[in-house]
Design a protein around this motif. Structure first.
Motif, PDB file in Angstrom:
ATOM      1  N   SER A 523       0.715  -1.270   0.058  1.00 35.20           N
ATOM      2  CA  SER A 523      -0.094  -0.108   0.115  1.00 35.20           C
ATOM      3  C   SER A 523       1.046   1.327  -0.222  1.00 35.20           C
ATOM      4  O   SER A 523       2.050   1.052   0.429  1.00 35.20           O
ATOM      5  CB  SER A 523      -0.650  -0.047   1.204  1.00 35.20           C
ATOM      6  N   ASP A 524       0.149   2.365  -0.575  1.00 32.54           N
ATOM      7  CA  ASP A 524       0.973   3.599  -0.301  1.00 32.54           C
ATOM      8  C   ASP A 524       0.078   4.674  -0.043  1.00 32.54           C
ATOM      9  O   ASP A 524      -1.322   4.871  -0.545  1.00 32.54           O
ATOM     10  CB  ASP A 524       1.698   3.918  -1.823  1.00 32.54           C
ATOM     11  N   THR A 525       0.292   5.506   1.053  1.00 30.82           N
ATOM     12  CA  THR A 525      -0.680   6.506   1.421  1.00 30.82           C
ATOM     13  C   THR A 525       0.027   7.861   0.957  1.00 30.82           C
ATOM     14  O   THR A 525       1.029   8.034   1.345  1.00 30.82           O
ATOM     15  CB  THR A 525      -0.835   6.792   2.792  1.00 30.82           C
ATOM     16  N   LEU A 526      -0.387   8.448  -0.098  1.00 22.63           N
ATOM     17  CA  LEU A 526       0.058   9.762  -0.475  1.00 22.63           C
ATOM     18  C   LEU A 526      -0.538  10.856  -0.039  1.00 22.63           C
ATOM     19  O   LEU A 526      -1.832  11.163   0.107  1.00 22.63           O
ATOM     20  CB  LEU A 526      -0.240   9.791  -2.118  1.00 22.63           C
ATOM     21  N   GLY A 527       0.230  11.823   0.373  1.00 27.98           N
ATOM     22  CA  GLY A 527      -0.241  13.002   1.010  1.00 27.98           C
ATOM     23  C   GLY A 527       0.011  14.343   0.098  1.00 27.98           C
ATOM     24  O   GLY A 527       1.096  14.540  -0.476  1.00 27.98           O
ATOM     25  N   PHE A 528      -1.035  15.050  -0.411  1.00 28.15           N
ATOM     26  CA  PHE A 528      -1.072  16.286  -1.186  1.00 28.15           C
ATOM     27  C   PHE A 528      -1.463  17.337  -0.291  1.00 28.15           C
ATOM     28  O   PHE A 528      -2.257  17.377   0.789  1.00 28.15           O
ATOM     29  CB  PHE A 528      -2.069  16.041  -2.387  1.00 28.15           C
ATOM     30  N   PHE A 529      -0.880  18.825  -0.422  1.00 30.67           N
ATOM     31  CA  PHE A 529      -1.105  19.787  -0.023  1.00 30.67           C
ATOM     32  C   PHE A 529      -0.944  19.845   1.509  1.00 30.67           C
ATOM     33  O   PHE A 529      -1.773  20.021   2.436  1.00 30.67           O
ATOM     34  CB  PHE A 529      -2.692  20.207  -0.475  1.00 30.67           C
ATOM     35  N   ASP A 530       0.291  19.569   1.876  1.00 29.05           N
ATOM     36  CA  ASP A 530       0.819  19.579   3.228  1.00 29.05           C
ATOM     37  C   ASP A 530       0.053  18.461   4.107  1.00 29.05           C
ATOM     38  O   ASP A 530      -0.575  18.506   5.117  1.00 29.05           O
ATOM     39  CB  ASP A 530       0.881  20.635   4.196  1.00 29.05           C
ATOM     40  N   ASP A 531      -0.397  17.404   3.438  1.00 28.18           N
ATOM     41  CA  ASP A 531      -1.161  15.985   3.832  1.00 28.18           C
ATOM     42  C   ASP A 531      -2.675  16.422   4.143  1.00 28.18           C
ATOM     43  O   ASP A 531      -3.253  15.770   5.072  1.00 28.18           O
ATOM     44  CB  ASP A 531      -0.574  15.695   4.961  1.00 28.18           C
TER      45      ASP A 531
END
Length: 805
Positions: A523-531
């Motif tokens: 799995s991969d949890t990707l964080g955008f816009f400072d999570d």
């Protein structure tokens, strides 16, 4: 004071405008806050989870009741380790800002701004300035103490509920104590998404989550399946209990009995920095008495080594005629916490003997649903019994290879011996007559399980990643045997005591089964816009292999199948108090096993695929939280044919539902815990369309729970408690011809905490089913694998006295 969050700059051109606004976003205060919390001279307990620095500062400012203004560019991309313990306001901010290169600057009464720290300065705190900090689960307790902020999510690690794209509730050991919950079944009575489907005075516990069955075999222990006792799980061993709703195969892998509606994980107790020496004496009606000890110590340099022991002994008669329960539990937990290495091991032994355990009541084709209000005596024979013995253990470890890479793993094992002398209760007519069919049943189980993985945190440009790779292995073998005895007659309303079985009329075949499952998940949890936007994508490859033998002859129901199950979730932090999420979860589940009530008993069916789609929202006001979810779960449907008594698949079932839950302390001294669940459960594609459009059996439309606690302001230490539980009507089988009525139950209680010579003493008193109503609380297992009615528990008094030395 009001709560707002600062906006993220749309582009660099907006940065000068943000510099000019001193009151952007990070000023906050939750509802019902008192101004005295913001006094810097006052210390108060705070729990702020690790995460982005922006979120951590926002939460702390809101809880403290102060205004904080900041240029968002200063905190962009920065993280905080969070905090837990008692702090003054400026002390708490300093803790959150450690290592950030930023400092706090007062600009007015209860108002601050953030500025870069001068070069060469340090924000390190002296060790004496931090009070009550713990590294365990106790430091993550939500307001009110009944629910924890963080829960264990297997492959994905421990997460704050506001940063999780799933529906999950984590109950604390404090909730267990105050409910005087002796078993898992007594604890889950507080959750509207979960219902017990077997009598409390029966041989074993079984549940439904979101309308689908879950056995004790599907309950994990620190993330490992099959380690805990198969039939009843004692709650004195639990520090936390995580209840995850929805298929959880990505997170924890395939469960031994193929749970679909959700999963339960029991987190063991650990020694805390503060020594623990606690004794509890308890009483339960009719005449059950006993005691429990809880001892914990840490020692060595920096308290690196810990030991925690919990022991229980309780025995005596219950409210039911000629029913006696004798239980013993001993669990030892050891742990080591180094700078990079963390190890733990848990060893446990439980024994439980029950005389005259109740069975589900089956209803024959020519009988109406019996009147529960007329069942005033125990219909189980005095000679019936259930004896279970379980020995189990686990070893878990984590190692930080670097600040960005962690290795983890665990192994577990269990050996169990079960011996039952029981009889079915199948009502044949409207008078409540049934045939007593004595059966001696033995079951020996052996379990070996393991998991290992690696977790890696890194960035690719502005996107953060948390990548998890894990492998799991589960093996269980069990052997069933027994004998049958001559039949006799009895009645549900006026039980007849029959002779104790002595001479078998026939011996049962010995059935030996081996069950193996392996899996690899990524799995991969990707964080955008400072999570602020978190996207989790993953898949698990699973293989299930089952072999069985009857009297040493290999069966023809063995199988070996595999599948890749994708899952994904997305969470958007709309504000620092509101999270919106959606998920899709797919999983391979262990095949159903034909129940003892069918003529093809113990036949094992192939694995099946379940699918869930869910969207939801979570609102955290600081002192209380509200969560909502809308879900759809699909899986094959099973039934025991009313005419042929053959168990097997028949069509599909779809559960569409809505959940709403609330927990916390909205007013000082007043706590709430509960919620409501609605389910529209429909059968489709049944044979010849016979049952298409009908509701699935044992699935109420509505479950409602609401518990409240009130600290009496005029009597320090006195708390009054109450709880109401409701379930709507349920059908017994797929034909929907027979139905049980809706029911409600009310519990009341009180506890009083005081000190005597520096010893903390807590007296607790609870009355369950205070109105002593008799009703059918369940129509059986929702998948019809174990049909039958569950009789409510009569009025029960629970008393205890806990002394903390």
């Amino acid at each position: 004071m009001s709560a707002t969050c600062h906006p993220r700059p749309a582009s660099l051109r907006l940065r000068p405008l943000l510099h000019l606004s001193l009151l952007l976003g990070l000023s906050a205060s939750p509802m019902f806050m008192t101004a005295s919390w913001a006094e810097d001279s006052a210390r108060r307990s705070y729990q702020v989870p690790a995460g982005s620095l922006s979120d951590a500062l926002t939460r702390f400012a809101g809880l403290a009741g102060v205004n904080l203004s900041v240029d968002p560019a200063l905190v962009s991309g920065r993280n905080s380790a969070g905090l837990s313990g008692e702090f003054a306001v400026e002390e708490g901010f300093a803790r959150l800002l450690q290592g950030s290169g930023l400092q706090l600057q007062p600009v007015g009464e209860q108002a601050y701004i953030l500025t870069p720290a001068p070069e060469g300065s340090s924000l390190q705190l002296a060790p004496t300035s931090i009070l009550g900090v713990t590294g365990g689960a106790d430091g993550e307790v939500y307001a009110g103490g009944q629910v924890a902020r963080r829960g264990s999510q297997g492959l994905l690690g421990s997460k704050d509920f506001m940063e999780t794209p799933f529906s999950m509730t984590t109950y604390t050991s404090e909730a267990v104590k105050n409910l005087q919950a002796r078993t898992l079944g007594e604890l889950i009575a507080s959750d509207p998404s979960v219902r017990a489907t077997n009598p409390a005075g029966g041989r074993y516990e079984q549940f439904t989550i979101r309308g689908f069955s879950l056995f004790n075999s599907d309950v994990a222990y620190n993330g490992l399946y099959g380690v805990l006792p198969t039939y009843t799980i004692d709650m004195e061993m639990a520090d936390r209990v995580d209840i995850l709703k929805g298929p959880s195969q990505l997170i924890n892998g395939i469960s031994p009995r193929g749970a679909v509606g959700g999963g339960i994980n029991v987190v063991p107790k650990r020694a805390t920095d503060k020594p623990i020496t606690s004794f509890t004496g308890n009483y339960a009606s009719d005449s059950q008495t006993g005691g429990a000890v809880d001892i914990g110590r840490r020692f060595g340099e920096d308290n690196k080594f810990g030991i925690r022991f919990n022991g229980v002994k309780q025995s005596g008669d219950t409210e039911w005629d000629h029913q006696n329960v004798d239980r013993e539990m001993a669990v030892l937990g050891l742990d080591f916490r180094g700078e990079r290495l963390r190890l733990s091991t848990d060893l446990g032994r439980t024994e439980r003997d029950t005389d005259a355990p109740q069975e589900r009541v089956q209803v024959g084709a020519n009988a109406q649903v019996p009147h529960a209000s007329d069942v005033r005596h125990n219909y189980a024979q005095p000679w019936s019994k259930a004896s279970t013995n379980d020995t189990f253990g686990t070893v878990n470890g984590e190692f930080d290879v670097s600040d960005n890479v962690m290795l983890y793993g665990g192994v577990g094992a269990r050996e169990s011996n079960h011996d039952f002398l029981r009889h079915a209760v199948s009502v044949t007519n409207n008078r409540g007559d049934f045939i007593v069919q004595p059966r001696d049943f033995t079951r020996d189980e052996s379990v070996r399980t393991a998991t290992a993985g690696v977790r890696n945190w890194f960035h690719t440009g502005p996107v953060s990643h948390e990548v998890n790779l894990a492998a799991s292995y589960f093996y269980m073998d069990f052997e069933n045997g027994g004998a049958r005895y001559a039949n006799a007659n009895s009645n549900l309303y006026n039980p007849v005591e029959t002779r104790t079985p002595v001479r078998p009329t026939r011996l049962d075949s010995k059935v030996y089964t081996e069950n193996r499952s392996t899996g690899v998940a990524l799995s991969d949890t990707l964080g955008f816009f400072d999570d602020r936007l978190l996207l989790t994508l993953g898949a698990r490859w699973q293989r299930v292999k089952v072999d069985d033998w009857t009297d040493n002859v290999r069966g023809d129901t063995a199988y070996d199948e595999e599948k890749i199950s994708p899952s994904g979730g997305i969470l958007f932090k709309a504000t620092d108090k509101l999270s919106l999420y959606a998920n899709y979860m797919e999983g391979l589940s262990q095949g159903k096993i034909a129940p003892s009530t069918s003529i093809n008993e113990d036949e094992i069916f192939p694995p099946f695929v379940s699918r869930q789609v869910e969207v939801g929202a979570k609102y955290d006001a600081g002192q209380f939280a509200v969560t909502a979810a809308v879900f759809r779960i699909k899986q094959p449907a099973y039934e025991t044919n009313a005419t042929t008594r053959v168990f097997g698949p028949n069509g599909k079932r779809q559960n569409d539902g809505v959940e709403l839950s609330v927990f916390g302390e909205p007013l000082k001294g007043f706590r709430l815990l509960g919620g409501v669940m609605y389910i529209d459960s429909e059968l489709t594609n049944t044979t010849n369309g016979t049952f298409d459009g009908n509701r699935a059996p044992a699935t109420p439309k509505y479950n409602v729970n609401l518990g409240a606690e009130w600290d009496v302001p005029t009597v320090q230490g006195l708390t009054l408690t109450s709880r109401g539980i409701y379930s709507s009507s349920q059908f017994l089988d797929q034909s929907n011809n027979k139905e049980i009525d809706s029911w409600e139950r009310f519990d009341v209680g009180a506890r009083y905490a005081f000190k005597v010579e520096d010893k903390n003493i807590t007296l607790r008193a609870n009355v369950e089913n205070v109105a002593d109503k008799r009703y059918w609380s369940s129509a059986g297992a929702s998948d019809d694998s174990e049909p039958g009615l569950t009789l409510s528990t009569p009025r029960t008094y629970l008393l205890s006295a806990t002394v903390d030395f």
